[in-house]
Structure formats: C-alpha cells, structure tokens
Scaffold this motif. Structure first.
Motif, PDB file in Angstrom:
ATOM      1  N   GLU A  27     -63.638 -52.294-105.147  1.00  0.00           N
ATOM      2  CA  GLU A  27     -63.598 -51.752-106.501  1.00  0.00           C
ATOM      3  C   GLU A  27     -64.758 -52.325-107.297  1.00  0.00           C
ATOM      4  OE1 GLU A  27     -59.799 -52.537-108.126  1.00  0.00           O
ATOM      5  OE2 GLU A  27     -58.731 -51.734-106.395  1.00  0.00           O
ATOM      6  N   ASP A  28     -65.529 -51.445-107.893  1.00  0.00           N
ATOM      7  CA  ASP A  28     -66.687 -51.867-108.672  1.00  0.00           C
ATOM      8  C   ASP A  28     -67.635 -52.725-107.852  1.00  0.00           C
ATOM      9  OD1 ASP A  28     -65.700 -50.569-110.899  1.00  0.00           O
ATOM     10  OD2 ASP A  28     -64.531 -52.304-111.530  1.00  0.00           O
ATOM     11  N   GLY A  29     -67.757 -52.413-106.562  1.00  0.00           N
ATOM     12  CA  GLY A  29     -68.680 -53.132-105.708  1.00  0.00           C
ATOM     13  C   GLY A  29     -68.171 -54.467-105.222  1.00  0.00           C
ATOM     14  N   ARG A  30     -66.978 -54.853-105.640  1.00  0.00           N
ATOM     15  CA  ARG A  30     -66.417 -56.112-105.187  1.00  0.00           C
ATOM     16  C   ARG A  30     -65.297 -55.846-104.194  1.00  0.00           C
ATOM     17  NH1 ARG A  30     -64.211 -60.051-109.008  1.00  0.00           N
ATOM     18  NH2 ARG A  30     -63.044 -58.284-109.767  1.00  0.00           N
ATOM     19  N   LYS A  31     -65.222 -56.694-103.196  1.00  0.00           N
ATOM     20  CA  LYS A  31     -64.152 -56.557-102.220  1.00  0.00           C
ATOM     21  C   LYS A  31     -62.942 -57.332-102.705  1.00  0.00           C
ATOM     22  CE  LYS A  31     -63.029 -57.478 -97.401  1.00  0.00           C
ATOM     23  NZ  LYS A  31     -63.474 -58.155 -96.171  1.00  0.00           N
ATOM     24  N   LEU A  32     -61.870 -56.599-102.894  1.00  0.00           N
ATOM     25  CA  LEU A  32     -60.640 -57.226-103.336  1.00  0.00           C
ATOM     26  C   LEU A  32     -59.613 -57.154-102.226  1.00  0.00           C
ATOM     27  CD1 LEU A  32     -60.389 -55.626-106.891  1.00  0.00           C
ATOM     28  CD2 LEU A  32     -61.379 -57.834-106.271  1.00  0.00           C
ATOM     29  N   VAL A  33     -58.761 -58.152-102.183  1.00  0.00           N
ATOM     30  CA  VAL A  33     -57.689 -58.128-101.193  1.00  0.00           C
ATOM     31  C   VAL A  33     -56.353 -58.250-101.914  1.00  0.00           C
ATOM     32  CG1 VAL A  33     -59.114 -59.087 -99.361  1.00  0.00           C
ATOM     33  CG2 VAL A  33     -57.825 -60.617-100.840  1.00  0.00           C
ATOM     34  N   TYR A  34     -55.362 -57.600-101.353  1.00  0.00           N
ATOM     35  CA  TYR A  34     -54.025 -57.653-101.927  1.00  0.00           C
ATOM     36  C   TYR A  34     -53.059 -58.103-100.850  1.00  0.00           C
ATOM     37  CZ  TYR A  34     -56.222 -54.711-105.452  1.00  0.00           C
ATOM     38  OH  TYR A  34     -57.060 -54.221-106.414  1.00  0.00           O
ATOM     39  N   CYS A  35     -52.168 -58.999-101.210  1.00  0.00           N
ATOM     40  CA  CYS A  35     -51.187 -59.460-100.242  1.00  0.00           C
ATOM     41  C   CYS A  35     -50.226 -58.326 -99.905  1.00  0.00           C
ATOM     42  CB  CYS A  35     -50.434 -60.678-100.783  1.00  0.00           C
ATOM     43  SG  CYS A  35     -49.343 -60.334-102.177  1.00  0.00           S
ATOM     44  N   ASP A  36     -49.443 -58.536 -98.866  1.00  0.00           N
ATOM     45  CA  ASP A  36     -48.578 -57.447 -98.397  1.00  0.00           C
ATOM     46  C   ASP A  36     -47.658 -56.943 -99.496  1.00  0.00           C
ATOM     47  OD1 ASP A  36     -47.238 -59.804 -98.512  1.00  0.00           O
ATOM     48  OD2 ASP A  36     -46.251 -59.619 -96.569  1.00  0.00           O
ATOM     49  N   ARG A  37     -47.150 -57.844-100.296  1.00  0.00           N
ATOM     50  CA  ARG A  37     -46.208 -57.424-101.334  1.00  0.00           C
ATOM     51  C   ARG A  37     -46.897 -56.622-102.431  1.00  0.00           C
ATOM     52  NH1 ARG A  37     -42.962 -62.104-104.039  1.00  0.00           N
ATOM     53  NH2 ARG A  37     -44.800 -62.151-105.359  1.00  0.00           N
ATOM     54  N   CYS A  38     -48.031 -57.138-102.899  1.00  0.00           N
ATOM     55  CA  CYS A  38     -48.753 -56.440-103.954  1.00  0.00           C
ATOM     56  C   CYS A  38     -49.309 -55.114-103.438  1.00  0.00           C
ATOM     57  CB  CYS A  38     -49.880 -57.307-104.490  1.00  0.00           C
ATOM     58  SG  CYS A  38     -49.303 -58.742-105.406  1.00  0.00           S
ATOM     59  N   ALA A  39     -49.751 -55.091-102.193  1.00  0.00           N
ATOM     60  CA  ALA A  39     -50.285 -53.861-101.622  1.00  0.00           C
ATOM     61  C   ALA A  39     -49.214 -52.789-101.596  1.00  0.00           C
ATOM     62  CB  ALA A  39     -50.803 -54.122-100.210  1.00  0.00           C
ATOM     63  N   ARG A  40     -48.024 -53.200-101.239  1.00  0.00           N
ATOM     64  CA  ARG A  40     -46.923 -52.243-101.162  1.00  0.00           C
ATOM     65  C   ARG A  40     -46.570 -51.728-102.559  1.00  0.00           C
ATOM     66  NH1 ARG A  40     -44.088 -54.804 -97.481  1.00  0.00           N
ATOM     67  NH2 ARG A  40     -42.983 -56.069 -98.992  1.00  0.00           N
ATOM     68  N   GLU A  41     -46.605 -52.622-103.512  1.00  0.00           N
ATOM     69  CA  GLU A  41     -46.238 -52.226-104.865  1.00  0.00           C
ATOM     70  C   GLU A  41     -47.315 -51.373-105.525  1.00  0.00           C
ATOM     71  OE1 GLU A  41     -45.403 -55.769-106.989  1.00  0.00           O
ATOM     72  OE2 GLU A  41     -43.488 -56.105-106.008  1.00  0.00           O
ATOM     73  N   ASN A  42     -48.542 -51.566-105.095  1.00  0.00           N
ATOM     74  CA  ASN A  42     -49.645 -50.890-105.774  1.00  0.00           C
ATOM     75  C   ASN A  42     -50.383 -49.894-104.901  1.00  0.00           C
ATOM     76  OD1 ASN A  42     -49.768 -52.410-108.456  1.00  0.00           O
ATOM     77  ND2 ASN A  42     -49.686 -54.035-106.952  1.00  0.00           N
ATOM     78  N   VAL A  43     -49.804 -49.574-103.752  1.00  0.00           N
ATOM     79  CA  VAL A  43     -50.491 -48.684-102.824  1.00  0.00           C
ATOM     80  C   VAL A  43     -50.797 -47.339-103.458  1.00  0.00           C
ATOM     81  CG1 VAL A  43     -48.344 -47.816-101.826  1.00  0.00           C
ATOM     82  CG2 VAL A  43     -50.461 -47.746-100.499  1.00  0.00           C
TER      83      VAL A  43
END
Ligand SMILES: [Zn+2]
Length: 55
Positions: A27-43
């Motif tokens: 996002e915006d040229g930056r690599k962001l990572v999301y943990c399994d829980r946040c990824a699921r909530e924000n997929v």
C-alpha cells in the motif's frame, strides 16, 4: 534481526519470515503485513481496496 510485525495490531512474528497464515499487502509503495487475525478481519477492505471506514 528484524522481525515482521502486524501493521494493525503490532503483533510480531516469531521469526524473520512472514508466517504462512499472515497476509502481505503493498500500500502506497510500502509492504505491509497483517497477522492472521487482522487479515481475516480486514480481508474485505484489503482485497476490495475499500476505505477502512471502520478502523
Ligand atoms: Zn494484527
């Protein structure tokens, strides 16, 4: 050693590698990572590129 940490909750991975259950997003040229829980909530907002209105 730099551990990856969740862009939302700040949880750190247990190693330098992004766990398979985590999600990466550029996002915006930056690599962001999301943990399994946040990824699921924000997929929906991540994949749909919707505004994160409920954050
Ligand atoms: Zn998280």
């Amino acid at each position: 050693m730099v551990r990856v940490s969740c862009a939302l909750c700040g949880q750190q991975a247990e190693s330098e590698d992004v766990p398979l259950t985590w999600m990466t997003s550029v996002e915006d040229g930056r690599k962001l990572v999301y943990c399994d829980r946040c990824a699921r909530e924000n997929v929906r907002s991540i994949e749909g590129k919707l505004d994160p209105v409920y954050w």
